[in-house]
Write an enzyme that holds these catalytic residues in place. Structure first.
Site, PDB file in Angstrom:
ATOM      1  N   GLU A 168      -5.153  17.405  -8.466  1.00 17.65           N
ATOM      2  CA  GLU A 168      -5.811  17.881  -9.681  1.00 17.65           C
ATOM      3  C   GLU A 168      -7.314  18.085  -9.497  1.00 17.65           C
ATOM      4  OE1 GLU A 168      -4.118  16.410 -13.407  1.00 17.65           O
ATOM      5  OE2 GLU A 168      -6.092  16.591 -14.315  1.00 17.65           O
ATOM      6  N   LYS A 203       2.423  11.826 -10.162  1.00 17.71           N
ATOM      7  CA  LYS A 203       1.489  11.039 -10.983  1.00 17.71           C
ATOM      8  C   LYS A 203       2.238   9.803 -11.450  1.00 17.71           C
ATOM      9  CE  LYS A 203      -1.794  14.320 -12.901  1.00 17.71           C
ATOM     10  NZ  LYS A 203      -2.269  14.963 -14.146  1.00 17.71           N
ATOM     11  N   GLU A 253       7.409  19.513 -23.869  1.00 16.67           N
ATOM     12  CA  GLU A 253       6.851  19.788 -22.529  1.00 16.67           C
ATOM     13  C   GLU A 253       7.404  21.104 -21.970  1.00 16.67           C
ATOM     14  OE1 GLU A 253       4.341  18.134 -21.337  1.00 16.67           O
ATOM     15  OE2 GLU A 253       4.554  15.966 -21.597  1.00 16.67           O
ATOM     16  N   ASN A 285      -2.056  19.821 -18.487  1.00 14.40           N
ATOM     17  CA  ASN A 285      -2.412  18.916 -19.580  1.00 14.40           C
ATOM     18  C   ASN A 285      -2.717  19.659 -20.873  1.00 14.40           C
ATOM     19  OD1 ASN A 285      -2.301  16.298 -18.281  1.00 14.40           O
ATOM     20  ND2 ASN A 285      -3.928  17.103 -16.989  1.00 14.40           N
ATOM     21  N   ARG A 338       0.813  -1.238   0.000  1.00 16.71           N
ATOM     22  CA  ARG A 338       0.000   0.000   0.000  1.00 16.71           C
ATOM     23  C   ARG A 338       0.840   1.279   0.000  1.00 16.71           C
ATOM     24  NH1 ARG A 338      -3.088  -2.889   3.851  1.00 16.71           N
ATOM     25  NH2 ARG A 338      -4.811  -3.960   2.820  1.00 16.71           N
ATOM     26  N   HIS A 392      -2.812  12.541 -26.000  1.00 13.98           N
ATOM     27  CA  HIS A 392      -2.992  11.172 -25.508  1.00 13.98           C
ATOM     28  C   HIS A 392      -3.821  10.342 -26.490  1.00 13.98           C
ATOM     29  CE1 HIS A 392      -2.200  12.092 -20.954  1.00 13.98           C
ATOM     30  NE2 HIS A 392      -1.109  12.002 -21.666  1.00 13.98           N
ATOM     31  N   HIS A 413      -2.714  17.787 -24.077  1.00 15.60           N
ATOM     32  CA  HIS A 413      -2.632  16.359 -23.754  1.00 15.60           C
ATOM     33  C   HIS A 413      -3.893  15.572 -24.096  1.00 15.60           C
ATOM     34  CE1 HIS A 413       1.107  17.471 -21.946  1.00 15.60           C
ATOM     35  NE2 HIS A 413       1.316  16.273 -21.434  1.00 15.60           N
ATOM     36  N   ARG A 426      -4.198  22.119 -11.504  1.00 21.47           N
ATOM     37  CA  ARG A 426      -3.215  21.174 -12.055  1.00 21.47           C
ATOM     38  C   ARG A 426      -3.612  20.666 -13.440  1.00 21.47           C
ATOM     39  NH1 ARG A 426       0.261  16.305  -9.175  1.00 21.47           N
ATOM     40  NH2 ARG A 426       1.272  15.666 -11.115  1.00 21.47           N
ATOM     41  N   HIS A 441       5.649  10.595 -26.857  1.00 23.95           N
ATOM     42  CA  HIS A 441       4.696  11.383 -26.066  1.00 23.95           C
ATOM     43  C   HIS A 441       4.831  12.878 -26.369  1.00 23.95           C
ATOM     44  CE1 HIS A 441       2.210  12.609 -22.695  1.00 23.95           C
ATOM     45  NE2 HIS A 441       3.199  13.359 -22.248  1.00 23.95           N
ATOM     46  N   LYS A 457       6.170  23.756 -12.239  1.00 26.81           N
ATOM     47  CA  LYS A 457       5.356  22.583 -11.917  1.00 26.81           C
ATOM     48  C   LYS A 457       5.252  22.391 -10.409  1.00 26.81           C
ATOM     49  CE  LYS A 457       4.162  17.885 -12.965  1.00 26.81           C
ATOM     50  NZ  LYS A 457       4.288  16.707 -13.790  1.00 26.81           N
TER      51      LYS A 457
HETATM   52  P1  NAD Z   1      10.901   7.116 -22.118  1.00 31.64           P
HETATM   53  O1  NAD Z   1      10.949   6.841 -20.690  1.00 31.64           O
HETATM   54  O2  NAD Z   1      10.356   6.068 -23.017  1.00 31.64           O
HETATM   55  O3  NAD Z   1      12.371   7.495 -22.593  1.00 31.64           O
HETATM   56  C1  NAD Z   1      12.596   7.768 -23.937  1.00 31.64           C
HETATM   57  C2  NAD Z   1      13.667   6.851 -24.555  1.00 31.64           C
HETATM   58  O4  NAD Z   1      14.947   7.341 -24.218  1.00 31.64           O
HETATM   59  C3  NAD Z   1      13.629   5.406 -24.095  1.00 31.64           C
HETATM   60  O5  NAD Z   1      13.983   4.579 -25.172  1.00 31.64           O
HETATM   61  C4  NAD Z   1      14.731   5.364 -23.034  1.00 31.64           C
HETATM   62  O6  NAD Z   1      15.279   4.098 -22.895  1.00 31.64           O
HETATM   63  C5  NAD Z   1      15.726   6.330 -23.601  1.00 31.64           C
HETATM   64  N1  NAD Z   1      16.575   7.021 -22.642  1.00 31.64           N
HETATM   65  C6  NAD Z   1      16.170   7.577 -21.473  1.00 31.64           C
HETATM   66  N2  NAD Z   1      17.170   8.273 -20.937  1.00 31.64           N
HETATM   67  C7  NAD Z   1      18.238   8.121 -21.737  1.00 31.64           C
HETATM   68  C8  NAD Z   1      19.552   8.619 -21.702  1.00 31.64           C
HETATM   69  N3  NAD Z   1      19.961   9.452 -20.765  1.00 31.64           N
HETATM   70  N4  NAD Z   1      20.396   8.243 -22.685  1.00 31.64           N
HETATM   71  C9  NAD Z   1      19.972   7.425 -23.681  1.00 31.64           C
HETATM   72  N5  NAD Z   1      18.720   6.966 -23.789  1.00 31.64           N
HETATM   73  C10 NAD Z   1      17.862   7.327 -22.832  1.00 31.64           C
HETATM   74  O7  NAD Z   1      10.053   8.434 -22.463  1.00 31.64           O
HETATM   75  P2  NAD Z   1       9.975   9.902 -21.834  1.00 31.64           P
HETATM   76  O8  NAD Z   1       9.802  10.794 -22.980  1.00 31.64           O
HETATM   77  O9  NAD Z   1      11.043  10.169 -20.848  1.00 31.64           O
HETATM   78  O10 NAD Z   1       8.623   9.852 -21.003  1.00 31.64           O
HETATM   79  C11 NAD Z   1       7.380   9.695 -21.640  1.00 31.64           C
HETATM   80  C12 NAD Z   1       6.412   9.105 -20.649  1.00 31.64           C
HETATM   81  O11 NAD Z   1       6.275   9.990 -19.547  1.00 31.64           O
HETATM   82  C13 NAD Z   1       5.029   8.892 -21.225  1.00 31.64           C
HETATM   83  O12 NAD Z   1       4.581   7.604 -20.891  1.00 31.64           O
HETATM   84  C14 NAD Z   1       4.183   9.938 -20.517  1.00 31.64           C
HETATM   85  O13 NAD Z   1       2.861   9.526 -20.353  1.00 31.64           O
HETATM   86  C15 NAD Z   1       4.904  10.071 -19.213  1.00 31.64           C
HETATM   87  N6  NAD Z   1       4.674  11.357 -18.520  1.00 31.64           N
HETATM   88  C16 NAD Z   1       4.331  11.306 -17.214  1.00 31.64           C
HETATM   89  C17 NAD Z   1       4.124  12.491 -16.529  1.00 31.64           C
HETATM   90  C18 NAD Z   1       3.792  12.436 -15.063  1.00 31.64           C
HETATM   91  O14 NAD Z   1       3.456  13.480 -14.510  1.00 31.64           O
HETATM   92  N7  NAD Z   1       3.886  11.302 -14.424  1.00 31.64           N
HETATM   93  C19 NAD Z   1       4.274  13.716 -17.177  1.00 31.64           C
HETATM   94  C20 NAD Z   1       4.649  13.719 -18.510  1.00 31.64           C
HETATM   95  C21 NAD Z   1       4.842  12.526 -19.191  1.00 31.64           C
HETATM   96  N1  GLY Z   2       1.884  16.087 -16.581  1.00 34.30           N
HETATM   97  C1  GLY Z   2       0.679  16.500 -15.946  1.00 34.30           C
HETATM   98  C2  GLY Z   2       0.745  16.498 -14.464  1.00 34.30           C
HETATM   99  O1  GLY Z   2       1.727  16.146 -13.861  1.00 34.30           O
HETATM  100  O2  GLY Z   2      -0.209  16.865 -13.852  1.00 34.30           O
END
Ligand code: NAD
Ligand code: GLY
Length: 364
Positions: free
Chosen positions: A243, A149, A191, A251, A127, A258, A254, A247, A271, A233
């Protein structure tokens, strides 16, 4: 130099450390690791590059109790196609094998995909156990690692399964960006642009002036952009952790993005790329609804194009299918479309009951 920002929540706060060489700087983040078990979760691209540094740093730590800290590393397959319940279950299995008790800690080392999956597993195990974010993509540094998130995708839509679970610390080691592929850097910049679009017209102008430096990975420019986005942020999350209001502005672009990611097939559009197209559609819809000047859309279009991000829907996108996916967006209420639109650069707004016909118009 290390910049330390803070996310202040009701009853607790956590740091965001931004600097160089921070994976090894145990002195910066050791107080966030409690208990006797630590699981590093990374992906197949990032682990070979950086996991060893974290492992060595943890090995050098003095344990809090009598026993040495038990550390395991789990390597997940990379990419959005693997951001699913099966991946989260793999993390839970690894925690079980480690014998992780309630004071165990998950260290997410990677991009937003790794952080979202690892954070979600940490939210579920017993949990809720501690987790730390070590973002290695620009996108994760400016957005995904901050704010708690966590979650995974469902075939029906992006991030439909998840939990709010705040990290105990965010540690952004800027050195890791050296190995980030160019396409991923550009996706992260989407972003960054989003932050400016939502609430900082001055930062938007700064981005217009510094886009070439950012694309050339100029250290000073990247440091500045990351700090501005994290500060922005952190402020929003502090005021509206769950949210219930403000917050949702984060998005911007988004709901379209999405839907587009899911419709194109996870992993086809990154993304950040989907968000870039989504922001332009949101801007166009705002103009269509008489809320904003078309000149602001043109500036956004020009900036995204200079970054090298997509600025149009992929050919043969099915507008009705996209709209159907948007109906399942988490921001919607009582079946009505709720979108983040803008009054112009730096002035995003939550719009309730947006007419689906108007949305369809900008999708065609
Ligand atoms: P990702 O985690 O897939 O990373 C992108 C690619 O780069 C992957 O192939 C990874 O292996 C590679 N990589 C990462 N760091 C590296 C480095 N330093 N050197 C070489 N390769 C590297 O994608 P992302 O763009 O980081 O994240 C996208 C995700 O984040 C989506 O799923 C999105 O929904 C999520 N997201 C979440 C939030 C949140 O608030 N939780 C906010 C925005 C996006
Ligand atoms: N990326 C949107 C949030 O963190 O709320």
């Amino acid at each position: 130099m290390t910049t330390t920002l803070e996310v202040g929540l009701a009853g607790r706060r956590y740091p965001i450390d931004i600097g160089h060489g921070l994976l090894e700087r145990v002195d910066v983040w050791r107080s966030a690791v409690r208990g006797g078990h630590a699981l590093i979760v990374s992906d197949a691209h990032v682990a070979p590059l950086y996991a060893r540094r974290l492992q060595d740093a943890l090995a050098a730590m003095q344990p809090h109790g009598a026993n040495p800290l038990q550390v395991e590393t789990l390597v997940l397959p990379a990419g959005e196609t693997h951001k699913n319940l099966a991946a989260a279950a793999t993390v839970l299995d690894a925690l079980a094998r480690l014998g992780a008790t309630r004071d165990a800690c998950v260290l997410a080392l990677g991009g937003g995909v790794t952080g979202d999956i690892a954070g979600f597993a940490a939210a579920c195990w017993m949990r809720g156990i501690d987790f730390l974010q070590f973002p290695t993509t620009l996108l994760a540094m400016v957005d995904a690692s901050v704010g708690g998130k966590t979650g995974v995708d469902h075939p029906a839509g992006k991030n439909l399964i998840g939990a709010f679970h705040q990290p105990r610390a965010v540690v952004a080691d800027l050195d890791t960006l050296a190995t980030l592929p160019d396409r991923e850097l550009r996706a992260g910049l989407a972003e960054v642009v989003k932050t400016a679009c939502i609430g900082d017209a001055g930062f938007f102008a700064w981005l217009e002036a510094h886009v070439d430096a950012l694309l050339a990975r100029d250290g000073e420019a990247l440091d500045h952009a990351i700090a501005v986005c994290c500060r922005f942020k952190a402020g929003v999350v502090a005021r509206d952790e769950r949210e219930t209001g403000e917050r949702a502005l984060l998005n911007f672009g988004h709901s379209f993005g999405h839907a587009l990611e899911a419709e194109a097939g996870y992993g086809v559009l990154l993304h950040g790329e989907a968000v870039a197209v989504g922001m332009l559609l949101a801007a166009r819809l705002s103009t269509h609804l008489g809320m904003a000047d078309a000149a602001d859309t043109a500036r956004l279009h020009a900036l995204l194009q200079r970054i090298g991000l997509p600025v149009a829907l992929p050919a043969n996108t099915d507008a009705d299918a996209l709209l159907a996916r948007m109906q399942l967006d988490k921001k919607n209420r009582a079946g009505a479309l709720r979108l983040i639109l803008w009054r112009g650069i730096g002035r995003a707004e939550i719009m309730e009951n947006v007419d689906a016909t108007a949305v369809r118009t900008v999708l065609l």
